[in-house]
Design a protein around this motif. Sequence first.
Motif, PDB file in Angstrom:
ATOM      1  N   HIS A 178       0.847  -1.181   0.000  1.00 32.69           N
ATOM      2  CA  HIS A 178       0.000   0.000   0.000  1.00 32.69           C
ATOM      3  C   HIS A 178       0.892   1.243   0.000  1.00 32.69           C
ATOM      4  CE1 HIS A 178       0.985  -0.735   4.190  1.00 32.69           C
ATOM      5  NE2 HIS A 178       0.936   0.577   4.302  1.00 32.69           N
ATOM      6  N   ASP A 179       2.208   1.027   0.158  1.00 31.50           N
ATOM      7  CA  ASP A 179       3.163   2.121   0.279  1.00 31.50           C
ATOM      8  C   ASP A 179       3.860   2.356  -1.066  1.00 31.50           C
ATOM      9  OD1 ASP A 179       5.276   3.785   0.821  1.00 31.50           O
ATOM     10  OD2 ASP A 179       5.747   2.847   2.745  1.00 31.50           O
ATOM     11  N   LEU A 180       3.550   3.475  -1.663  1.00 29.02           N
ATOM     12  CA  LEU A 180       4.081   3.807  -2.983  1.00 29.02           C
ATOM     13  C   LEU A 180       5.605   3.865  -2.987  1.00 29.02           C
ATOM     14  CD1 LEU A 180       2.916   4.514  -5.723  1.00 29.02           C
ATOM     15  CD2 LEU A 180       2.826   6.887  -5.013  1.00 29.02           C
ATOM     16  N   ALA A 181       6.188   4.308  -1.873  1.00 27.47           N
ATOM     17  CA  ALA A 181       7.648   4.439  -1.810  1.00 27.47           C
ATOM     18  C   ALA A 181       8.329   3.080  -1.915  1.00 27.47           C
ATOM     19  CB  ALA A 181       8.047   5.137  -0.517  1.00 27.47           C
ATOM     20  N   VAL A 182       7.707   2.051  -1.321  1.00 34.23           N
ATOM     21  CA  VAL A 182       8.264   0.698  -1.368  1.00 34.23           C
ATOM     22  C   VAL A 182       8.310   0.211  -2.814  1.00 34.23           C
ATOM     23  CG1 VAL A 182       7.712  -1.721  -0.830  1.00 34.23           C
ATOM     24  CG2 VAL A 182       7.635   0.014   0.974  1.00 34.23           C
ATOM     25  N   ALA A 200       8.075   2.063  -5.530  1.00 30.14           N
ATOM     26  CA  ALA A 200       8.821   2.959  -6.421  1.00 30.14           C
ATOM     27  C   ALA A 200      10.293   2.610  -6.516  1.00 30.14           C
ATOM     28  CB  ALA A 200       8.662   4.401  -5.942  1.00 30.14           C
ATOM     29  N   GLN A 201      10.877   2.143  -5.435  1.00 32.09           N
ATOM     30  CA  GLN A 201      12.324   1.935  -5.467  1.00 32.09           C
ATOM     31  C   GLN A 201      12.727   0.617  -6.111  1.00 32.09           C
ATOM     32  OE1 GLN A 201      14.315   1.155  -1.640  1.00 32.09           O
ATOM     33  NE2 GLN A 201      12.307   1.366  -0.747  1.00 32.09           N
ATOM     34  N   LEU A 202      11.767  -0.239  -6.415  1.00 33.69           N
ATOM     35  CA  LEU A 202      12.129  -1.578  -6.869  1.00 33.69           C
ATOM     36  C   LEU A 202      11.604  -1.939  -8.249  1.00 33.69           C
ATOM     37  CD1 LEU A 202      13.704  -3.674  -5.206  1.00 33.69           C
ATOM     38  CD2 LEU A 202      11.530  -4.710  -4.568  1.00 33.69           C
ATOM     39  N   VAL A 203      10.500  -1.322  -8.667  1.00 29.76           N
ATOM     40  CA  VAL A 203       9.793  -1.905  -9.810  1.00 29.76           C
ATOM     41  C   VAL A 203      10.037  -1.167 -11.123  1.00 29.76           C
ATOM     42  CG1 VAL A 203       7.992  -2.562  -8.178  1.00 29.76           C
ATOM     43  CG2 VAL A 203       7.586  -0.659  -9.724  1.00 29.76           C
ATOM     44  N   ASP A 204       9.745  -1.871 -12.228  1.00 31.78           N
ATOM     45  CA  ASP A 204       9.811  -1.282 -13.570  1.00 31.78           C
ATOM     46  C   ASP A 204       8.443  -0.731 -13.963  1.00 31.78           C
ATOM     47  OD1 ASP A 204      12.349  -2.490 -13.669  1.00 31.78           O
ATOM     48  OD2 ASP A 204      11.488  -4.338 -14.465  1.00 31.78           O
ATOM     49  N   GLU A 205       7.403  -1.541 -13.687  1.00 32.28           N
ATOM     50  CA  GLU A 205       6.040  -1.168 -14.075  1.00 32.28           C
ATOM     51  C   GLU A 205       5.168  -1.191 -12.821  1.00 32.28           C
ATOM     52  OE1 GLU A 205       4.124  -3.912 -16.755  1.00 32.28           O
ATOM     53  OE2 GLU A 205       2.306  -2.690 -16.852  1.00 32.28           O
ATOM     54  N   VAL A 206       4.244  -0.265 -12.729  1.00 36.71           N
ATOM     55  CA  VAL A 206       3.378  -0.240 -11.554  1.00 36.71           C
ATOM     56  C   VAL A 206       1.906  -0.250 -11.974  1.00 36.71           C
ATOM     57  CG1 VAL A 206       3.436   2.291 -11.325  1.00 36.71           C
ATOM     58  CG2 VAL A 206       2.983   0.912  -9.318  1.00 36.71           C
ATOM     59  N   LEU A 207       1.107  -0.988 -11.192  1.00 35.90           N
ATOM     60  CA  LEU A 207      -0.351  -0.975 -11.354  1.00 35.90           C
ATOM     61  C   LEU A 207      -0.918  -0.308 -10.109  1.00 35.90           C
ATOM     62  CD1 LEU A 207       0.644  -3.698 -12.861  1.00 35.90           C
ATOM     63  CD2 LEU A 207      -1.717  -4.422 -12.623  1.00 35.90           C
ATOM     64  N   VAL A 208      -1.787   0.656 -10.299  1.00 40.05           N
ATOM     65  CA  VAL A 208      -2.433   1.298  -9.156  1.00 40.05           C
ATOM     66  C   VAL A 208      -3.859   0.777  -9.079  1.00 40.05           C
ATOM     67  CG1 VAL A 208      -3.082   3.496  -8.110  1.00 40.05           C
ATOM     68  CG2 VAL A 208      -1.017   3.362  -9.523  1.00 40.05           C
ATOM     69  N   MET A 209      -4.195   0.138  -7.958  1.00 42.07           N
ATOM     70  CA  MET A 209      -5.534  -0.460  -7.822  1.00 42.07           C
ATOM     71  C   MET A 209      -6.394   0.327  -6.852  1.00 42.07           C
ATOM     72  SD  MET A 209      -5.055  -4.595  -7.862  1.00 42.07           S
ATOM     73  CE  MET A 209      -6.825  -4.875  -7.943  1.00 42.07           C
ATOM     74  N   ARG A 210      -7.657   0.382  -7.186  1.00 42.07           N
ATOM     75  CA  ARG A 210      -8.641   0.968  -6.264  1.00 42.07           C
ATOM     76  C   ARG A 210      -9.962   0.252  -6.475  1.00 42.07           C
ATOM     77  NH1 ARG A 210     -10.621   7.188  -5.400  1.00 42.07           N
ATOM     78  NH2 ARG A 210     -10.730   6.968  -3.158  1.00 42.07           N
ATOM     79  N   ASN A 211     -10.560  -0.213  -5.373  1.00 36.00           N
ATOM     80  CA  ASN A 211     -11.853  -0.916  -5.448  1.00 36.00           C
ATOM     81  C   ASN A 211     -11.856  -2.032  -6.491  1.00 36.00           C
ATOM     82  OD1 ASN A 211     -12.923   0.744  -3.490  1.00 36.00           O
ATOM     83  ND2 ASN A 211     -13.619   2.254  -5.005  1.00 36.00           N
TER      84      ASN A 211
END
Length: 290
Positions: free
Chosen positions: A230-234, A236-247
């Motif tokens: 749930h922590d964007l900072a975690v 951000a420092q590791l990934v290439d691609e991010v998915l943001v989920m809500r509901n």
Amino acid sequence: MTTTLTRPIAPALPAAQPNATPALSVRDLHVGHPTTGHDIVRGVSFDLARGGVVGIVGESGSGKTLTCRAILGILPTPFEVTGGSVSIEGRDTSTLSPREWTGLRGSTISAVFQDPASYLNPSIPVGRQVAEVLRVKLGLGRRESRVRTLELFSDVQLRDPAKVHGQYPFELSGGMLQRVLIAAAIAAEPQVLIADEATTALDVTVQAEILDLLAELRESTGLALVVVSHDLAVVAQLVDEVLVMRNGVVVEQGPVSQVLHDPQHDYTQLLVREHEQYGLERFLTPELAS
Ligand SMILES: Nc1ncnc2c1ncn2[C@@H]1O[C@H](COP(=O)(O)OP(=O)(O)OP(=O)(O)O)[C@@H](O)[C@H]1O
Ligand SMILES: [Mg+2]
């Protein structure tokens, strides 16, 4: 903080080929309650290349863990995959028998979760518990599995592997327990490791150390990672691609620098704003990170 593994667990894989089969492919995944017809996870899609890292971020209850459990074939009842598909190394998991699933879990895809103590038997020394994984998954004998367990403990940077081997879970800190769980998760040399809030319960310094460890394992072994937080900072420092989920829905998805520097969705913008105060910039601006 970065240290080097003394001995790679497996030879590093060559850089991902654009046309190679992804280690993990998730297509329009839906998870729900088959009787009520209500879907909680609605339409998650991503490809994870060998040695790649995908992050899933979102608030509590957004469906991150159900997505992971669906990928791992361990959804809690009454949930089921109600639509879409998951392929691991090109194999559609909907065709797997329970026996085939058991063979795949651990040796091809593995996971670590929050609260490592709950995944260990409190009355058995941790070394024996990891050795058991090696015996069951790789068929190693008693002596071999002990030697390999000590090597794994050193790979996950436990300082005194021989001592830790004989210790009970209650004798170890949260960070050490998570290292033991990571050792167990990579024991059978999987291609994909899912880390679902694996650092959430740890204090900030230990959290950074575990994230470093995951990054190093990826580099030295070609392990592909799904990092959930749930922590964007975690993420951000590791990934290439991010998915943001809500509901249960992916509201935004893309390369991490793009999503974090130029968030399109209101919810992502909110997440980025909330996290600026925790030093997210440090992770996004390499010259500030050293
Ligand atoms: N075993 C369960 N029984 C009933 N409902 C569940 C169960 N597991 C999850 N849910 C529901 O499914 C939704 C998604 O849950 P999920 O655990 O996937 O969220 P999450 O994004 O992982 O949240 P968190 O950040 O708190 O871990 C939530 O509304 C939750 O209440
Ligand atoms: Mg969760």
